[in-house]
Design an enzyme around this catalytic site. Structure first.
Site, PDB file in Angstrom:
ATOM      1  NE  ARG A  44      37.224  39.315  42.420  1.00  0.00           N
ATOM      2  CZ  ARG A  44      38.033  40.306  42.157  1.00  0.00           C
ATOM      3  NH1 ARG A  44      38.218  41.290  43.047  1.00  0.00           N
ATOM      4  NH2 ARG A  44      38.703  40.378  41.034  1.00  0.00           N
ATOM      5  N   GLY A  45      40.142  37.392  43.443  1.00  0.00           N
ATOM      6  CA  GLY A  45      41.333  38.123  43.031  1.00  0.00           C
ATOM      7  C   GLY A  45      42.548  37.359  43.544  1.00  0.00           C
ATOM      8  CB  ALA A  46      45.587  36.127  41.802  1.00  0.00           C
ATOM      9  NE  ARG A  86      37.948  31.134  41.675  1.00  0.00           N
ATOM     10  CZ  ARG A  86      37.876  32.345  41.121  1.00  0.00           C
ATOM     11  NH1 ARG A  86      38.120  33.423  41.853  1.00  0.00           N
ATOM     12  NH2 ARG A  86      37.587  32.481  39.839  1.00  0.00           N
ATOM     13  CD  GLN A 196      34.557  38.824  38.210  1.00  0.00           C
ATOM     14  OE1 GLN A 196      33.920  39.033  37.171  1.00  0.00           O
ATOM     15  NE2 GLN A 196      34.963  37.615  38.528  1.00  0.00           N
ATOM     16  CG  ASP A 237      43.700  35.100  38.106  1.00  0.00           C
ATOM     17  OD1 ASP A 237      43.337  36.006  37.343  1.00  0.00           O
ATOM     18  OD2 ASP A 237      43.215  34.918  39.239  1.00  0.00           O
ATOM     19  CG  ASN A 247      43.684  38.761  34.154  1.00  0.00           C
ATOM     20  OD1 ASN A 247      43.681  38.619  35.381  1.00  0.00           O
ATOM     21  ND2 ASN A 247      43.130  39.822  33.586  1.00  0.00           N
ATOM     22  CE  LYS A 248      37.437  36.449  36.048  1.00  0.00           C
ATOM     23  NZ  LYS A 248      37.011  35.104  36.490  1.00  0.00           N
TER      24      LYS A 248
HETATM   25  O1  MRU Z   1      37.552  35.265  39.176  1.00  0.00           O
HETATM   26  P1  MRU Z   1      38.269  36.405  39.854  1.00  0.00           P
HETATM   27  O2  MRU Z   1      37.381  37.566  40.137  1.00  0.00           O
HETATM   28  O3  MRU Z   1      39.013  35.926  41.083  1.00  0.00           O
HETATM   29  O4  MRU Z   1      39.349  36.861  38.796  1.00  0.00           O
HETATM   30  C1  MRU Z   1      40.231  37.892  39.132  1.00  0.00           C
HETATM   31  C2  MRU Z   1      41.123  38.307  38.022  1.00  0.00           C
HETATM   32  O5  MRU Z   1      41.099  37.767  36.945  1.00  0.00           O
HETATM   33  C3  MRU Z   1      42.137  39.375  38.358  1.00  0.00           C
HETATM   34  O6  MRU Z   1      42.463  40.101  37.218  1.00  0.00           O
HETATM   35  C4  MRU Z   1      43.412  38.721  38.895  1.00  0.00           C
HETATM   36  O7  MRU Z   1      43.121  37.830  39.927  1.00  0.00           O
HETATM   37  C5  MRU Z   1      44.397  39.724  39.357  1.00  0.00           C
HETATM   38  S1  MRU Z   1      43.939  40.489  40.882  1.00  0.00           S
HETATM   39  C6  MRU Z   1      45.207  41.538  41.302  1.00  0.00           C
END
Ligand code: MRU
Length: 349
Positions: A44-46, A86, A196, A237, A247-248
């Site tokens: 996970r994470g963009a 996603r 997270q 994201d 973002n999250k």
């Molecule tokens: O659902 P996730 O864990 O993939 O969400 C991740 C985030 O919201 C991060 O802040 C974002 O992807 C930036 S990662 C450098």
């Protein structure tokens, strides 16, 4: 610790759903497993989603070499399965678009599948290397905004676990403390519902010797009111051309709180997270995840069966609440639109 790694013709990845108590690496040659891992947030994470999808496409291509005549139609199917994992992080589409350019060009020239595979692996590796370089630059630039003694709040995980290298928001913190010797403390929001912040951000920061306190999401306002936080840095994201940022879920409320308490609110992200095709945040698709993530904590039911829940995984922070966006191309201050468009011109040149 690399959260994903291309070894031989396989992808090795850290199952992030098991952290912080178990560090389990899995290895796969099946692009379907990569798609599942992205969907279930094992990966996970963009930026990491983008890198892994690119390698996932390589696995699909390698599998497709056994279907000589069906090779390119098969790649088309692999591409669409990976794209459907996603919807919010634009890095997924950005990386798969780059891969698609390679295999469509190869298809046009009737390139042999084996040769196309090598080109795809080369491109995926380049995407990963570029992300590492962008991380480094963001970390260095972001650190210039951090002073010795800062107490920084972050949300979700925008660290090494979410990227090819240092991370974005956490990269700046690492650079400031580990390279420049600034003393920093971090508050990590736990980040409901999948934690997270508690599980991943606290895990990687403490492993790197950064003093970290985890707070429940609903404690952030009180911490700010008490003057305990003097900076907020988060990842992203997807960023629209006007600077609106997805973002999250929970990021937007932090930005509102930051404005009320007069605390700078920074977004750190590579330009692969900017969606130049959209003008504003309302155009960003927001992933709605399974209700079970809210209704259950592991096997324990915590919400009555009959109650309905909503589970948007991201929210949009309007550009007006963002102090600056830290990219590898520079630190952007508002108004963002013209600066973002000039980055587009520079990248596309
Ligand atoms: O659902 P996730 O864990 O993939 O969400 C991740 C985030 O919201 C991060 O802040 C974002 O992807 C930036 S990662 C450098």
């Amino acid at each position: 610790m690399k959260p994903v790694e291309w070894i031989g013709n396989a992808l090795r990845y850290l199952d992030q759903t098991l952290l912080p108590t178990q560090e389990v690496f899995r290895e796969t040659t099946d692009f379907r497993e990569v798609a599942e891992a992205i969907k279930s947030l094992r990966i996970r994470g963009a930026p990491l989603i983008g890198i892994s999808a690119a390698y996932g496409l390589c696995l699909g291509a390698l599998e497709g070499t056994t279907r000589q005549n069906d090779f390119y139609p098969f790649l088309e199917r692999v591409d669409s399965i990976l794209r459907s994992t996603r919807p919010t992080a634009v890095n997924l589409f950005w990386a798969l678009d780059r891969m698609k350019k390679i295999w469509q060009e190869a298809q046009k020239n009737a390139t042999l599948p084996e040769e196309t595979c090598s080109r795809l692996i080369e491109e995926a590796t380049t995407i990963e290397r570029e992300d590492e370089a962008m991380n480094r630059k963001i970390a260095e630039l972001g650190a210039s905004l951090i002073q010795d003694g800062d107490v920084i709040l972050t949300h979700c995980n925008a660290g090494a676990l979410a990227c090819g290298a240092w991370g974005t928001a956490l990269g700046a913190i690492y650079w400031a403390q580990l390279k420049e010797g600034k003393k920093i403390q971090v508050y990590a929001d736990e980040t409901r519902p999948l934690l997270q912040g508690a599980r991943l951000t606290a895990y990687e920061l403490t492993r790197n010797g950064i003093p970290t306190r985890v707070i429940c999401d609903n404690m952030a306002a009180f911490m700010m009111q008490q003057g305990k936080i003097n900076k907020i840095i988060v990842g992203a994201d997807r960023i629209a051309t006007n600077g609106d940022t997805a973002n999250k879920i929970g990021t937007y409320s932090l930005a509102v709180l930051a404005r009320y308490h007069n605390i700078p609110f920074y977004v750190a992200a590579p330009t692969s997270t900017i969606d130049f095709e959209i003008v504003e945040g309302s155009q960003i698709p927001i992933e709605e995840r399974n209700a079970a993530e809210i209704k259950y904590w592991k096997e324990h039911q915590i919400v009555p069966e009959k109650a309905e829940v909503e589970n948007p995984a991201f929210d949009i922070t309007p550009n007006t609440l963002i102090t600056a966006i830290i990219t590898e191309q520079g630190i952007l201050y508002p108004p963002f639109q013209e600066k973002i468009l000039s980055i587009r011109r520079k990248i596309e040149r």
